[in-house]
Scaffold this motif. Structure first.
Motif: not given
Ligand code: ATP
Ligand code: MG
Lengths: 234, 265
Positions: A118-119, A137, A141, A144, A217, A219, B102-106, B148, B150-151
Motif C-alpha cells: 500500500g505504501q 519510501v 525503511q 533500517r 527513528p 517512529y 498507508n501513510l509512510w511511517p518514516h 509520526y 505511529a503517534r
C-alpha cells in the motif's frame, strides 16, 4: 607470566596489530561490497528481471551451499587459470564479499518485502516513479529494518575473515601463525590473537548497537525509550 | 457546448481480468466536475479494482478512460502505452485515499503531505511545507504536523492521507473504503472531512460501506455486483426505491445489519 607480558607482547604485538589492521580493512571493504551486491541482487530478484533474476537466484543458492573456505580456495586458485591475477588481499575481498553478498541479498529481500505494498501504491498514485518510490519510501525503511542483521553479519565477517589466512593474506591469524612458526610459542601467540579478535568484535558490536540506536527513528523506537525520556532518565 | 470543460473522469467499457476471472465486465462511468459518486456493492464485486483501473494502478484490459478529456495511460488513436513520465504526470492528477492505513511511517504528517510536492512537483522544501501545513489545517490536523503516523490515531492517519492527496491538487479524488479499517469511534471524523469536501464540490468517487454517508453526500450512487454496474441512481431513488432486485437484497442485508434508518423521498 612475566615473560608473556614483558617479552612476548612487546616483541610480537606490533606484528599482530599490523595483521589486525589488514583484517579490519578486509572486513570493511568486503562488507561495503557485499551491501552493494546484496542490494543489487535483491532488487533484481524482486523486479523479476527475466534472465538476470534467475541467475541471481542461482548465485545465492550456490554461494550459500558451499563452505566459505572452499569458496576462497576456489577463487584464489581458479582466477589465475582464467588469466586474472589478483593479489591475495583482493581475492580475499572478492571471496568474502560474494559470500556475504549472497546472504545479505536475502536479508534485503525480506526487509523490502516487509514494507506494505500500500505504501508503494500511495507513492505511485501521487505520480512518483518506481525509482522514487524505492529511494524515498521503501529503501529508507528497509535499510533500517535490515540494519541490526547487517551489523550481525559484519561482526561475523570480522571473525570469518580469518579464513583468508589460508590464501596467504597477512591478516591477523596468519601473522600469528608466522610468529609461531619462528618461535614455537603456540599457546601464547594464539592467546594474543584471540584477545585482539575479541577486542575488535566487542568494539564492533558496541559500535553497531550505537549506530542502530542513532538511526532508529522515533517512529520505530520501542516504548521503553519514550518511557525513559518521559521519566527524564535519558 | 464549446465552452464546456471535459469531465474529470470518463470511462467506457472497462474490462479487467485476473487470470480467468473477469473482475470488471464492461463498466462505464462518467463523473462531472464537482460531482460526488458513491460506489457501493458486496465484497468482491470489483469496486477497488475499478478505482485501481481508473487511476492506472491496475491498467484495464479493455475500455477507454479519459482524464479531463485526455486519454489515460494509452496514446490516443493507437493502443500504445504512454511513456512512464506521461503516466506519472497523469497519475499525479488523480488523488487516491486507500482502505489500509498507508501513510509512510518514516515521515511526519507534514512530511507525508510534502513528499509528492517535493519529489513529483519539484517544489522547494519551504514552499512545500507551507502548502502541506495549509492542507493539514484543512483536515483539522495542523497541530499534528510534526507527529509520526505511529503517534496518530487511525482516523487522524486517514485525514493526513486525504491531505496528502489534496496537496497534489488533483482533478478528482478517489476513496477506497477509507473508513473500513478504522475503529467505529474514529469513522465520524474522517467522514466529516469527506463531507466537507463534498460540500465544497470536490469531484470525488467514494467506495464505501457507510450507507448514511452515501445517502447524504452523494449526487449519484453506483451499485456494483460481480464486476458490473447493476444500478445507477440518485441516493433518494436508490435508497428509497431501488429498481433492481439485487440492489434491494443488498440494501436489506446491509441496512438491517447497520440498523440504519433512511428516509424515503
Ligand atoms: N491482484 C489480483 N489478483 C487476482 N485477483 C484479484 C486481484 N485483485 C482483486 N482480485 C479479485 O477481484 C475481485 C474483485 O476484487 P475487489 O478488491 O475489486 O473487490 P471489492 O469490491 O473492492 O471488494 P471489498 O468490498 O472486499 O473491498 C475479487 O474476487 C478479488 O479476489
Ligand atoms: Mg475493495
Amino acid at each position: 607470566m612475566v615473560e608473556f607480558f614483558f617479552v612476548l607482547i612487546p616483541e610480537h604485538f606490533p606484528f599482530l596489530l599490523e595483521g589486525a589492521l589488514i583484517t579490519l580493512q578486509l572486513s570493511i571493504l568486503s562488507m561495503a561490497a557485499a551491501v552493494v551486491i546484496g542490494l543489487g541482487v535483491a532488487l533484481i530478484r524482486l523486479a523479476k528481471v527475466p534472465i538476470l533474476s534467475k541467475l541471481c537466484a542461482a548465485y545465492v543458492e550456490v554461494w550459500r551451499d558451499v563452505p566459505l573456505i572452499v569458496q576462497l580456495l576456489v577463487i584464489f586458485f581458479t582466477l589465475p587459470n582464467i588469466g586474472i591475477r589478483l593479489p591475495g588481499f583482493w581475492a580475499g575481498v572478492l571471496g568474502l564479499s560474494l559470500n556475504i553478498g549472497a546472504y545479505l541479498s536475502e536479508v534485503f529481500r525480506a526487509a523490502i518485502s516487509s514494507i506494505d505494498t500500500g505504501q508503494r501504491d500511495a507513492g505511485l498514485s501521487i505520480g512518483m516513479s518506481r525509482f522514487t518510490v524505492y529511494r524515498r519510501v521503501i529503501l529508507p525503511q528497509a535499510m533500517r529494518i535490515a540494519l541490526p542483521t547487517l551489523g550481525g553479519y559484519f561482526i561475523s565477517l570480522l571473525k570469518d575473515s580469518s579464513l583468508v589466512s589460508f590464501i596467504a593474506v597477512n591478516e591477523l591469524l596468519r601473522n600469528g601463525t608466522i610468529i609461531i612458526a619462528n618461535t614455537f610459542r603456540s599457546m601464547e601467540v594464539y592467546f594474543m590473537v584471540a584477545i585482539i579478535y575479541f577486542i575488535m568484535s566487542f568494539a564492533a558490536a558496541r559500535l553497531v548497537g550505537w549506530v542502530e540506536m542513532k538511526l532508529t527513528p522515533a517512529y520505530l523506537r520501542p516504548a521503553a525509550f519514550d518511557l525513559r525520556r518521559r521519566l527524564r532518565l535519558a | 457546448m464549446l465552452m464546456t470543460a471535459p469531465p474529470p473522469i470518463s470511462a467506457t467499457g472497462i474490462v479487467k481480468r485476473f487470470g480467468a476471472a473477469t473482475v470488471l465486465d464492461d463498466v462505464s462511468l462518467t463523473v462531472a466536475r464537482g460531482e460526488v459518486v458513491c460506489v457501493i456493492g458486496p465484497s468482491g464485486s470489483g469496486k477497488s479494482t475499478l478505482l485501481r483501473c481508473l487511476s492506472w494502478l491496475a491498467p484495464p484490459d479493455a475500455g477507454r478512460i479519459e482524464l479531463a478529456g485526455e486519454r489515460l495511460g494509452l496514446v490516443d488513436g493507437g493502443e500504445r502505452l504512454r511513456s512512464a513520465a506521461e503516466i506519472r504526470r497523469q497519475r499525479s492528477r488523480i488523488g487516491m485515499v486507500f482502505q489500509g492505513l498507508n501513510l509512510w511511517p518514516h515521515l511526519t504528517a507534514a512530511g507525508n503531505v510534502m513528499e509528492g510536492l517535493v519529489t513529483v512537483r519539484r517544489m522547494p522544501k519551504a514552499k512545500a511545507r507551507e502548502l502541506a501545513l495549509a492542507h493539514l489545517d484543512r483536515v483539522g490536523l495542523l497541530a499534528k504536523a510534526d507527529a509520526y503516523p505511529a503517534r496518530l490515531s487511525g482516523g487522524q492517519q486517514q485525514r493526513v492521507a486525504i491531505a496528502r492527496a489534496l496537496a497534489m491538487e488533483p482533478e478528482i479524488l478517489f476513496f477506497d473504503e477509507p473508513t473500513s479499517a478504522l475503529d467505529p469511534e474514529l469513522v465520524g471524523e474522517v467522514l466529516d472531512v469527506m463531507g466537507a469536501l463534498a460540500r465544497q464540490h470536490t469531484t470525488m468517487v467514494v467506495v464505501t460501506h457507510e450507507m448514511s454517508f452515501a445517502a447524504e453526500a452523494a449526487d449519484r450512487i453506483l451499485f456494483m455486483d460481480e464486476g458490473r454496474v447493476v444500478e445507477e441512481a440518485t441516493p433518494a431513488s436508490f435508497f428509497g426505491n431501488p429498481r433492481e432486485e439485487r440492489s434491494r437484497r443488498f440494501l436489506d442485508r446491509t441496512l438491517s445489519r447497520y440498523r440504519l434508518l433512511v428516509r424515503s423521498p
